[in-house]
Design a protein around this motif. Structure first.
Motif, mmCIF file in Angstrom:
data_model
loop_
_atom_site.group_PDB
_atom_site.id
_atom_site.type_symbol
_atom_site.label_atom_id
_atom_site.label_comp_id
_atom_site.label_asym_id
_atom_site.label_seq_id
_atom_site.Cartn_x
_atom_site.Cartn_y
_atom_site.Cartn_z
ATOM 1 N N GLY A 97 0.794 -1.223 0.000
ATOM 2 C CA GLY A 97 0.000 0.000 0.000
ATOM 3 C C GLY A 97 0.828 1.275 0.000
ATOM 4 N N LEU A 98 2.133 1.168 -0.246
ATOM 5 C CA LEU A 98 3.029 2.326 -0.238
ATOM 6 C C LEU A 98 3.291 2.802 -1.659
ATOM 7 N N GLU A 99 3.078 4.085 -1.897
ATOM 8 C CA GLU A 99 3.197 4.617 -3.242
ATOM 9 C C GLU A 99 4.625 4.531 -3.772
ATOM 10 N N ASN A 100 5.620 4.795 -2.915
ATOM 11 C CA ASN A 100 7.001 4.725 -3.401
ATOM 12 C C ASN A 100 7.382 3.297 -3.775
ATOM 13 N N LEU A 101 6.872 2.318 -3.025
ATOM 14 C CA LEU A 101 7.159 0.923 -3.344
ATOM 15 C C LEU A 101 6.419 0.499 -4.610
ATOM 16 N N ARG A 102 5.219 1.028 -4.800
ATOM 17 C CA ARG A 102 4.479 0.737 -6.037
ATOM 18 C C ARG A 102 5.260 1.238 -7.250
ATOM 19 N N ARG A 103 5.864 2.420 -7.138
ATOM 20 C CA ARG A 103 6.637 2.969 -8.261
ATOM 21 C C ARG A 103 7.841 2.086 -8.575
ATOM 22 N N VAL A 104 8.492 1.563 -7.524
ATOM 23 C CA VAL A 104 9.643 0.675 -7.741
ATOM 24 C C VAL A 104 9.193 -0.584 -8.475
ATOM 25 N N LYS A 105 8.094 -1.190 -8.029
ATOM 26 C CA LYS A 105 7.592 -2.408 -8.681
ATOM 27 C C LYS A 105 7.239 -2.121 -10.146
ATOM 28 N N MET A 106 6.580 -1.002 -10.387
ATOM 29 C CA MET A 106 6.163 -0.667 -11.752
ATOM 30 C C MET A 106 7.349 -0.340 -12.641
ATOM 31 N N SER A 107 8.462 0.083 -12.055
ATOM 32 C CA SER A 107 9.630 0.430 -12.861
ATOM 33 C C SER A 107 10.233 -0.788 -13.539
ATOM 34 N N TYR A 108 9.886 -1.983 -13.064
ATOM 35 C CA TYR A 108 10.357 -3.212 -13.707
ATOM 36 C C TYR A 108 9.356 -3.730 -14.738
ATOM 37 N N ARG A 109 8.386 -2.916 -15.085
ATOM 38 C CA ARG A 109 7.424 -3.172 -16.161
ATOM 39 C C ARG A 109 6.771 -4.562 -16.038
ATOM 40 N N PRO A 110 5.997 -4.773 -14.967
ATOM 41 C CA PRO A 110 5.349 -6.082 -14.796
ATOM 42 C C PRO A 110 4.447 -6.425 -15.978
ATOM 43 N N ARG A 111 4.439 -7.688 -16.345
ATOM 44 C CA ARG A 111 3.584 -8.174 -17.416
ATOM 45 C C ARG A 111 2.166 -8.430 -16.910
ATOM 46 N N GLU A 112 2.026 -8.590 -15.591
ATOM 47 C CA GLU A 112 0.725 -8.904 -15.005
ATOM 48 C C GLU A 112 0.672 -8.359 -13.581
ATOM 49 N N ILE A 113 -0.480 -7.835 -13.187
ATOM 50 C CA ILE A 113 -0.719 -7.421 -11.808
ATOM 51 C C ILE A 113 -1.885 -8.255 -11.301
ATOM 52 N N VAL A 114 -1.638 -9.028 -10.244
ATOM 53 C CA VAL A 114 -2.628 -9.974 -9.737
ATOM 54 C C VAL A 114 -3.256 -9.404 -8.473
ATOM 55 N N GLN A 115 -4.577 -9.318 -8.489
ATOM 56 C CA GLN A 115 -5.312 -8.772 -7.356
ATOM 57 C C GLN A 115 -5.721 -9.875 -6.384
ATOM 58 N N ALA A 116 -5.434 -9.676 -5.100
ATOM 59 C CA ALA A 116 -5.910 -10.574 -4.049
ATOM 60 C C ALA A 116 -7.116 -9.934 -3.373
ATOM 61 N N TYR A 117 -7.934 -10.772 -2.732
ATOM 62 C CA TYR A 117 -9.145 -10.286 -2.070
ATOM 63 C C TYR A 117 -9.215 -10.795 -0.639
ATOM 64 N N SER A 118 -9.869 -10.004 0.200
ATOM 65 C CA SER A 118 -10.256 -10.424 1.545
ATOM 66 C C SER A 118 -11.744 -10.753 1.497
ATOM 67 N N VAL A 119 -12.137 -11.828 2.171
ATOM 68 C CA VAL A 119 -13.524 -12.290 2.118
ATOM 69 C C VAL A 119 -14.087 -12.370 3.546
ATOM 70 N N PHE A 120 -15.291 -11.804 3.725
ATOM 71 C CA PHE A 120 -15.949 -11.717 5.021
ATOM 72 C C PHE A 120 -17.354 -12.318 4.923
ATOM 73 N N PRO A 121 -17.922 -12.763 6.055
ATOM 74 C CA PRO A 121 -19.337 -13.154 6.038
ATOM 75 C C PRO A 121 -20.193 -11.980 5.588
ATOM 76 N N ALA A 122 -21.222 -12.260 4.833
ATOM 77 C CA ALA A 122 -22.047 -11.195 4.241
ATOM 78 C C ALA A 122 -22.656 -10.294 5.289
ATOM 79 N N GLY A 123 -22.954 -10.799 6.468
ATOM 80 C CA GLY A 123 -23.591 -9.990 7.490
ATOM 81 C C GLY A 123 -22.637 -9.261 8.402
ATOM 82 N N ALA A 124 -21.327 -9.458 8.187
ATOM 83 C CA ALA A 124 -20.347 -8.846 9.110
ATOM 84 C C ALA A 124 -20.109 -7.381 8.784
#
Length: 303
Positions: free
Chosen positions: A276-303
């Motif tokens: 979640g750090l912008e400076n670290l995101r820039r470093v990762k993007m500087s290596y021109r990733p071919r794919e960015i994979v999104q992870a999710y958090s899952v909660f009970p619907a009523g929580a």
């Protein structure tokens, strides 16, 4: 089969492999024992088999959560295991909102849990081409190529397997790097550095049992760079750590390139999330990733 909950040990890796193999196509770095185990210095990690599914729980003073969704062959079994897991988490968490959850859920698995749960995006991980990282060709990588060339021309260096560095040397270098990074006071960032150091110590302590690989960069016999990672599957390798003495110009780019060059047979390199750090995101993007994979958090619907 029913088993657990039991505390995770490095020797439990064979028990995990059967279940992790079911999701060998997942590109998220969490789907490896080498990733899970390092957090045992921060959390109590316990695992169980519910409804023929592997369930991995992390626990601290705030409560319990599932580090991974239940891992099993059948969708119906995964739903039952999820239900039982949330009951187990509730024993510890009570009514604390948002504590009991599933982390590191890939997008393609979300629908399998049905309407009883809701999801929200969490971390994103960056997947790069190993060929890009070893060749550093073209204008896109001109700066990184220049840093590598500067380091190679400026310093009397030796790149070796990470096991040639002692635990003392590694921790001293980590302390140097952390001190250089802490130029401004940021309690959240400082906490992340402290947690990361604990996780590093766990990885080093288990390196004889688990499949960690890494590199050590010495300048005139003194450790100036260190990197460590693990294989996720036959195609993808995850780089878990990289830190250098920042006063040694070009060392970071050089050790990363050399380490990637040593990873014969892998087509992709997961350079992990940006916390979640912008400076670290820039470093990762500087290596021109071919794919960015999104992870999710899952909660009970009523929580």
């Amino acid at each position: 089969m029913k088993m657990g909950p039991v505390d995770l040990l490095p020797e439990h890796k064979p028990c995990f492999l059967e279940y992790l193999a079911l999701f060998s196509g997942c590109r998220l770095s969490a789907y490896a024992v080498e990733n899970i185990y390092i957090w045992s210095g921060i959390y109590r990690i316990r695992w169980a088999v519910f409804a023929d599914c592997l369930c991995v729980f992390f626990e601290d003073k705030n409560g319990r959560f599932l580090y991974l969704p239940p891992l099993g062959k059948e969708e119906e079994c995964r739903r039952e295991a999820a239900s039982r897991s949330f009951l187990y988490m509730r024993e510890k968490n009570g009514d604390a909102a948002g504590v009991g959850r599933m982390e590191n859920v890939p997008g393609e698995m979300l629908a399998s849990f049905g309407d009883a749960y809701r999801a929200r995006p969490s971390m994103r991980e960056y997947i790069c081409s190993r060929d890009d990282l070893t060749g550093l060709r073209g204008n896109t990588f001109k700066h990184k190529r220049s840093c590598c060339n500067y380091f190679a021309g400026k310093y009397e260096y030796e790149y070796r397997d990470f096991r040639f560095a002692s635990r003392r040397e590694i921790h001293e270098l980590y302390g140097t790097w952390a001190g250089q990074r802490r130029k401004r006071k940021d309690r959240v960032y400082d906490g992340m550095i402290a947690d990361s150091r604990l996780a590093l110590d766990r990885a080093l302590s288990a390196s004889g049992v688990l499949a960690y690989r890494g590199g050590a960069l010495f300048v005139k016999g003194e450790l100036k760079g260190f990197t460590l990672g693990y294989p996720l599957n036959a195609d993808t390798f995850c780089v878990l750590y990289e830190f250098t003495d920042l006063s040694c110009k070009g060392a970071a780019q050089f050790i990363f390139r050399e380490f990637c060059r040593s990873l014969d047979g892998y087509r992709s390199i997961n350079v992990m999330d940006d916390s979640g750090l912008e400076n670290l995101r820039r470093v990762k993007m500087s290596y021109r990733p071919r794919e960015i994979v999104q992870a999710y958090s899952v909660f009970p619907a009523g929580a």
